[in-house]
Design a protein around this motif. Structure first.
Motif, short mmCIF file in Angstrom:
data_model
loop_
_atom_site.label_atom_id
_atom_site.label_comp_id
_atom_site.label_asym_id
_atom_site.label_seq_id
_atom_site.Cartn_x
_atom_site.Cartn_y
_atom_site.Cartn_z
N ASN A 32 -25.49 -28.97 38.45
CA ASN A 32 -25.56 -27.52 38.26
C ASN A 32 -25.71 -27.13 36.80
OD1 ASN A 32 -25.18 -26.98 41.08
ND2 ASN A 32 -22.96 -27.36 40.80
N GLN A 33 -26.05 -28.10 35.96
CA GLN A 33 -26.28 -27.90 34.54
C GLN A 33 -25.01 -27.54 33.76
OE1 GLN A 33 -29.35 -28.61 33.06
NE2 GLN A 33 -29.60 -29.41 35.15
N ASN A 34 -23.84 -27.86 34.32
CA ASN A 34 -22.60 -27.70 33.58
C ASN A 34 -22.39 -28.90 32.66
OD1 ASN A 34 -21.77 -25.26 34.94
ND2 ASN A 34 -21.30 -26.54 36.72
N PRO A 35 -22.02 -28.69 31.42
CA PRO A 35 -21.86 -29.83 30.49
C PRO A 35 -20.73 -30.75 30.93
CG PRO A 35 -21.01 -27.81 29.51
CD PRO A 35 -21.70 -27.39 30.77
N LEU A 36 -20.93 -32.06 30.71
CA LEU A 36 -19.93 -33.07 31.06
C LEU A 36 -19.45 -33.75 29.78
CD1 LEU A 36 -21.56 -34.70 34.22
CD2 LEU A 36 -19.66 -33.07 34.15
N PRO A 37 -18.24 -33.45 29.32
CA PRO A 37 -17.72 -34.11 28.12
C PRO A 37 -17.21 -35.51 28.41
CG PRO A 37 -16.10 -32.57 28.97
CD PRO A 37 -17.32 -32.42 29.84
N TYR A 38 -17.13 -36.33 27.37
CA TYR A 38 -16.53 -37.67 27.39
C TYR A 38 -17.24 -38.65 28.32
CZ TYR A 38 -12.91 -34.88 25.18
OH TYR A 38 -12.23 -34.02 24.36
N ALA A 39 -18.51 -38.40 28.61
CA ALA A 39 -19.31 -39.40 29.33
C ALA A 39 -19.70 -40.50 28.34
CB ALA A 39 -20.55 -38.77 29.93
N SER A 40 -19.69 -41.76 28.81
CA SER A 40 -20.09 -42.89 27.96
C SER A 40 -21.59 -43.09 28.07
CB SER A 40 -19.36 -44.16 28.39
OG SER A 40 -17.97 -44.02 28.18
N ILE A 41 -22.29 -42.99 26.95
CA ILE A 41 -23.74 -43.20 26.91
C ILE A 41 -23.99 -44.51 26.18
CG2 ILE A 41 -25.94 -42.33 26.09
CD1 ILE A 41 -23.08 -39.92 26.42
N LEU A 42 -24.49 -45.50 26.90
CA LEU A 42 -24.66 -46.84 26.38
C LEU A 42 -26.13 -47.23 26.40
CD1 LEU A 42 -21.79 -48.51 28.44
CD2 LEU A 42 -21.60 -47.49 26.18
N LEU A 43 -26.53 -48.01 25.41
CA LEU A 43 -27.82 -48.66 25.45
C LEU A 43 -27.62 -50.03 26.08
CD1 LEU A 43 -29.44 -47.76 22.00
CD2 LEU A 43 -29.70 -46.63 24.21
#
Length: 808
Positions: A32-43
């Motif tokens: 729903n396009q709500n921001p999600l904090p503290y997600a881990s973004i990894l390469l």
């Protein structure tokens, strides 16, 4: 020519700097396009990664050009991957939208936001180790309503079933915990680590945990029961690892200060900074804590400092260095007799006893990703520390003569290294994960005791003029170990683990034992070398997507310690064939959750402790009595540990505008008894034998129950807790009536309550307050035979605290 070379160098430098400017940024949202904090973004397949900030934004800087896979992880959402082609100097925007997933067995952390604040368990495979099939718990310290400024262990370990605690250190400097009938003495039956490396003087020779990090900086405490012996070490209690807060990956710079005021002059200030900039991450903290203590003569003054820096040298190599320093000044109130305790538990008749433990722990780490399936980690660590005490050390029923005080000092110099690897592979068509490692440890303890100090009242560890230490011992310990454990994943429901650990230990003890008639008494040098293999096997069976049976059998041992090799008197004799204590742990349990309203972990355990070391009286050929230290017998601990947590509001109403209530019970029945265990004494010149078979193991209450309830409404939470502990004996003879010095006798059952609350405003301002020992109970958990006693060591009565915090 020089100008040409400089021009080439400058061009290369500019080109290199420009090449490092490639980056990926974007926003993580739900469907729903709500921001999600503290997600881990990894390469994927690299060491690079960040977290999304409060608005869901993320940035990965200083990336070489190439083909990448962005992997997004957030509990409660499906794992997400997207390929990205990144050119030299390119700044690419990649927005990431996640979809929700069902709550699986490893997603306990998510439950705290949906109504349950449960005890977590470790993932099956994580951080160069295999946790599957093992009894384990994760304590999320920052999510607990507790007096963290004082390291209140009664509150911190409330949700961990079966943990017994010595509550005699009102300063919060040292932690004394155990489980399953083992001794809580400075947590020495656990393999105590911080960020995965040793912080005790010598795990194989002197494992007492004099150092405990401030709980305000501890992110979580990982506990793996005895089954950790294959991957970490041999201790019967298992692993206890303090994981400190990592650098903030959402911002270049963040700062936090927490300032606590409380009863008895308590003041604590905790200050933290951290952040991430490109390939660099950093964190540092400083804590100052002073107070008068609940008892008379209970002053303490401690300083803690820590710094950590990590650098992604490449997409596959990450380097890190950290250092921790602690200095303490602690006045010890000493013990009490039973009569004095009943009169006034706050009083103290020892005003000249002081204790100090300067502690410095540096470490270096390197992580390298060989391939997407294989990675290695190397840690190098050391400890440069001291244990210092001065005071009047005689039994508590003897009045302090105000003469010269006794000075005891230990100097610890240790260093070690661990190389660990995990590799995913296929064997006979089955998915497997192999964890393997090598360990080297070298410990040196310089022990100086029974020195004649001054006759003053302040902390002063200098000897009186012209004096030397009668006892001056040198203990060295070298340990080599290798382990391999494999997880066989036969299906989505069945997983089996099996492994071996090889140990080689070399111990040496020598020096001057004492002085007799003005002449030094030299200890016969002791050198021991032994090598052996430990084995273990475990399994998991997933009954449903959110619950599982688990079981584990693992061998363990306790090496002969420096105290076992040092006779307390000149006439004592050490068995030249003294053996390490060996045995095993067994667990069988069922754990999981039912939706978001009920979380449970119920298990049976069996701990077999063979070749326990003790001392018996003997008569020599000349008719003289002496004390003989040897392996005397066996003890067995068995029982049930259970953790249950329930959210009635979510169960009945699904959701609530008025907050949520979580109620929990942490229950344990522990039956720790001696089996065949010979003891002797000298009566009228004759050796009198008896057997402790059927006696309860000392310091092992049969009942360890804790109950609590947490109410949460938006940014406010409040927790009430009740600790209900059974009685225990202070000695193996199960002496009921106390002796005159109060070192033996019954340790009565007790109940104590705590109440704590916290409120966060705009995610920046924090207010915490609480009452420990709400009903002002008078109780004790320990009768000490020596320092910091001897005698009864009272626990603190009712105290108050208030914490103000701000985050920038």
């Amino acid at each position: 020519m020089r100008k040409f070379c400089f021009s080439i160098f400058l061009t290369t430098l500019v080109t290199f700097a420009f090449a490092q400017k490639s980056m990926i940024s974007g926003k993580v949202t739900d469907k729903n396009q709500n921001p999600l904090p503290y997600a881990s973004i990894l390469l994927k397949g690299t060491v690079r990664g960040v977290q999304s900030d409060l608005q869901g934004n993320y940035t990965l800087k200083d990336l070489p050009s190439g083909q990448y896979f962005i992997q997004v992880l957030l509990l409660g959402y499906e794992e997400f991957e997207v390929p990205v082609e990144l050119g030299a100097g390119e700044e690419k925007v990649v927005n990431l939208a996640l979809t929700e997933e069902p709550i699986w067995v490893n997603s306990f952390e998510l439950l705290s936001s949906r109504g349950i604040l449960g005890q977590e368990k470790l993932p099956e495979i994580e951080n160069f180790r295999i946790n599957a099939g093992k009894k384990n718990e994760v304590i999320r310290v920052r999510d607990i309503d507790a007096n963290l400024a004082m390291n209140n262990s009664r509150q911190i370990f409330a949700r961990t079933p079966g943990i017994s605690i010595w509550e005699n250190d009102g300063s919060g400097i040292q932690l004394g915990v155990a489980s399953r009938g083992l001794s809580p003495n400075r947590s020495w039956e656990f393999n105590v680590r911080m960020n995965g490396y040793d912080i005790t003087p010598d795990p194989m020779g002197y494992p007492e945990a004099y150092f405990t990090p401030p709980m305000e900086v501890v992110e979580k405490i990982e506990i793996i029961r005895g089954a950790s012996s294959l991957q970490y070490g041999p201790q019967f209690g298992g692993l206890m690892n303090f994981v400190l807060r990592k650098p903030d990956q959402t911002t270049r710079f963040t700062a936090e200060t927490l300032n606590t005021f409380g009863s008895n002059g308590l003041f604590s200030t905790f200050n933290y900074v951290g952040g991430t900039e490109g390939k660099w991450s950093y964190t540092a903290y400083y804590q100052k804590r002073v107070g008068q203590g609940w008892r008379e003569n209970g002053y303490f003054n401690t300083d803690h400092a820590h710094a950590e820096v990590s650098y992604a040298a490449s997409n596959k190599l990450k380097l890190g260095v950290e250092a921790t320093y602690m200095t303490t000044e602690s006045q010890q109130p000493g013990g009490l007799t039973d009569e004095l305790f009943n009169q006034d538990a706050q009083q103290s008749i020892r005003s000249r006893n002081w204790f100090s433990t300067p502690w410095f722990v540096p470490s270096f780490s390197a992580q390298y990703i060989i391939s997407p399936a294989t990675k290695v980690e190397w840690k190098v660590f050391g400890t440069i520390a001291e244990r210092n005490s001065i005071g009047f050390m005689r039994p508590i029923n003897q009045e302090d003569d105000l003469g010269s005080r006794q000075v005891d000092r230990d100097y610890y110099t240790t260093y070690g290294s661990e190389l660990r690897m995990t590799a995913d592979h296929r064997l006979f068509g089955i998915s497997n994960t192999l964890a393997a490692g090598l360990r080297y440890f070298n410990g040196h303890i310089d022990r100086k005791q029974q020195g004649v100090g001054d006759a003053g009242t302040e902390m002063n560890f200098d000897l009186a003029p012209g004096q030397a230490y009668p006892r001056d011992l040198d203990f060295r310990n070298t340990n080599l170990a290798a382990f391999a454990e494999n997880a066989f994943k036969f299906s989505d429901k069945v997983l089996v683990t099996a492994g071996l650990r090889m140990e080689s230990i070399q111990s040496e003890n020598q020096g001057q034992f004492g002085v007799s008639n003005g002449a030094p008494v030299i200890l016969d040098p002791v050198s021991r070398a032994r090598s052996f293999i430990l084995a273990g096997i475990g399994a998991e069976y997933h009954v449903t997507p959110t619950s599982e049976f688990y079981s584990n059998w693992s061998q363990a041992y306790r090496p002969v310690l420096i105290s076992d090799l040092t006779p307390p008197a000149t006439i004592d004799v050490i068995d030249p064939n003294l053996k390490d204590a060996k045995g095993f742990n067994f667990d069988f349990g069922y754990r999981g959750n039912i939706g978001t309203v009920f979380h449970f972990d119920v298990s049976y355990f069996y701990l077999n402790y063979n070749d326990r070391i003790g001392t018996i009286s003997q008569i020599d050929l000349m008719g003289q009595s002496y004390r003989f230290r040897t392996n005397l017998g066996q003890s067995i601990s068995q029982g049930v540990e259970a953790y249950l947590e329930f959210d009635p509001i979510t169960a009945i109403f699904k959701s609530s505008r008025y907050g949520y209530l979580h109620v929990f019970a942490s229950l344990a029945h522990v039956n720790a008894e001696y089996q065949d265990f010979l003891v002797t004494s000298i009566v009228d010149g004759n050796v009198v034998e008896r057997n402790l078979a059927g006696n309860r193991v000392e310091n092992a209450p049969r009942k360890i129950n804790r109950y609590g309830a947490t109410y949460r409404f938006k940014d406010f939470s409040m927790t009430w807790q009740l600790s209900d502990m059974g009685e225990a004996f202070a000695d193996a003879s199960n002496t009921f009536e106390p002796n005159a010095a109060a070192t033996t006798g019954l340790i009565p059952a007790y109940q104590v309550q705590d109440l704590s609350a916290s409120y966060t405003l705009k995610k920046k301002y924090t207010l915490k307050a609480g009452v420990n020992n709400l009903t002002d109970e008078r109780y004790f958990t320990r009768r000490a035979g020596g320092y910091p006693g001897p005698g009864i060591m009272p626990a603190d009565g009712r105290t108050f605290y208030t914490t103000f915090g701000i985050r920038f």
